[in-house]
Scaffold this active site. Structure first.
Site, PDB file in Angstrom:
ATOM      1  N   SER A  70       0.762  -1.289   0.162  1.00  0.00           N
ATOM      2  CA  SER A  70      -0.008   0.110   0.059  1.00  0.00           C
ATOM      3  C   SER A  70       0.897   1.231  -0.037  1.00  0.00           C
ATOM      4  CB  SER A  70      -0.680  -0.116   1.361  1.00  0.00           C
ATOM      5  OG  SER A  70      -1.562   1.314   1.266  1.00  0.00           O
ATOM      6  N   TYR A  90      -1.677  -0.311  10.421  1.00  0.00           N
ATOM      7  CA  TYR A  90      -1.929  -0.857   8.985  1.00  0.00           C
ATOM      8  C   TYR A  90      -0.442  -0.765   7.903  1.00  0.00           C
ATOM      9  CZ  TYR A  90      -3.423  -1.334   4.170  1.00  0.00           C
ATOM     10  OH  TYR A  90      -3.492  -1.766   2.784  1.00  0.00           O
ATOM     11  N   LYS A 128       2.415  -3.407   6.556  1.00  0.00           N
ATOM     12  CA  LYS A 128       2.564  -3.900   5.255  1.00  0.00           C
ATOM     13  C   LYS A 128       4.106  -3.389   4.776  1.00  0.00           C
ATOM     14  CE  LYS A 128      -1.183  -4.676   3.446  1.00  0.00           C
ATOM     15  NZ  LYS A 128      -1.410  -6.128   2.608  1.00  0.00           N
TER      16      LYS A 128
END
Ligand code: UD1
Length: 322
Positions: free
Chosen positions: A118, A142, A146
């Site tokens: 991402s 998050y 990643k």
């Protein structure tokens, strides 16, 4: 060639599966926590909890049974806000599942991996156009999970014969068909559609940013263009000797919140005007991909406009509401 898609019953995964089916044998692994079985047709599906240690053995069997040559690892949690509240869950799910998949791939000598990453790995970038060489500095669990995933993939690619690409998605939107639509309103377009459908005003989170119209600018990429980027990534991995790289998936062009919402209001025929509210904490003014690498290496060109994204998302939502 057989391709395994983990998280293949999700919003993005199911678009990839549908596109891949035209040229390859596809196998899906999903635990259906957010994925939906009805998005997948004519594909073997395995309900496996990739976070469990026992999944290594189960995935090995799937890889062997279907003679899998490439894995697209999509299975993950992806709600930024939730990741701030439940960091342990996010780190565990997003890194452990990947480790299990890599372990199974290594044991079965599966050579190619596309990892779903991402633009969140960049955090709040200093430059408006973000390149893969820019600093990675995630601002939430998050994004950190990643980035940890990317490091894990990079190091495994260095140590083994696995070749891998991490695809850093920018703002994904739109739908290829109604049944594949994003059903969880969590980003600008889906939240705005949800608001209009309920007869309320979509929100513009601040119009005093240092951008041309004062509202936030992002790089919106249609989910079908994103799907074709995965297929291009597998083609690239089949030919290259490079063991690992990270690649932005964005168009290289930004659109502002006001522009996106103006398209949506027009498409929907609504008379409700968007409403300017406070800035949302943590939102950078502009995040747009430097898309040079993906265009050069993958010969990938996005074909859908913001209008296409808004139109397809709107009609999918209408369909879903019957
Ligand atoms: C999105 C992703 C994030 C990813 C990042 C990569 C979502 C939910 N988040 O974050 O996982 O890491 O891209 O670049 O898809 N906005 C409004 N009103 C709204 C909602 C949003 O004005 O009701 C604005 C935001 O302030 C921002 C823009 O719309 O300027 C996009 O927001 P959003 O869709 O939430 O995505 P990002 O925050 O960019």
């Amino acid at each position: 060639m057989s391709v395994l898609v983990t998280g293949g019953a999700g919003y993005i995964g199911s678009h990839i599966v549908r596109m891949l089916q035209q040229s390859s044998d596809v196998i899906v692994v999903d635990n259906f926590s957010t994925g939906r079985r009805e998005r997948i047709t004519d594909v073997p599906i395995y309900d496996i909890d990739l976070a469990a240690d026992s999944s290594v053995r189960e995935v090995r069997l799937v890889l062997r049974r279907h003679d899998v040559r490439a894995v697209i690892h999509m299975a993950a949690l992806k709600q930024v806000g939730e990741s701030v509240e439940q960091p342990v869950r996010y780190y565990r799910e997003n890194t452990q599942t990947l480790a299990h998949v890599l372990e199974a791939m290594e044991a079965e000598s599966v050579p190619l991996l596309v990892f779903s990453s991402s633009a969140a790995v960049y955090g709040s970038p200093a430059a408006d156009l973000v390149s893969e060489e820019d600093e990675t500095k995630p601002v939430n669990p998050y994004g950190s999970s990643k980035l940890m995933g990317e490091w894990l993939v990079r190091d495994v690619a260095k140590a083994t014969s696995i070749r891998a690409v991490s695809l850093r998605y920018f703002n994904v939107a739109g739908a290829g068909s109604a049944e594949l639509a994003d059903t969880v309103p969590a980003n600008l377009i889906t939240l705005a559609i949800d608001a209009l459908a309920r007869g309320s005003a979509p929100k513009i989170f601040g119009d005093d940013y240092d951008t041309p119209d004062g509202s936030g600018v992002r790089d919106y990429v249609h989910v079908e263009d994103l799907a074709s980027a995965h297929i291009a990534a597998i083609d690239y991995l089949s030919k290259t000797h490079e063991s690992y790289s990270a690649v932005n998936v964005g168009t290289g062009t930004g659109a502002s919140v006001k522009e996106v919402l103006a398209e949506l209001v027009e498409v929907s025929g609504s008379t409700i005007e968007p409403k300017v509210t406070e800035r949302r904490a943590g939102d950078p003014a502009a995040v747009v991909a430097d898309a040079t690498r993906i265009k050069e290496r993958f010969e990938w060109t996005p074909t859908h406009s913001v209008r296409d994204m808004v139109e397809s998302a709107w009609s999918a939502q209408l369909h879903a509401e019957g």
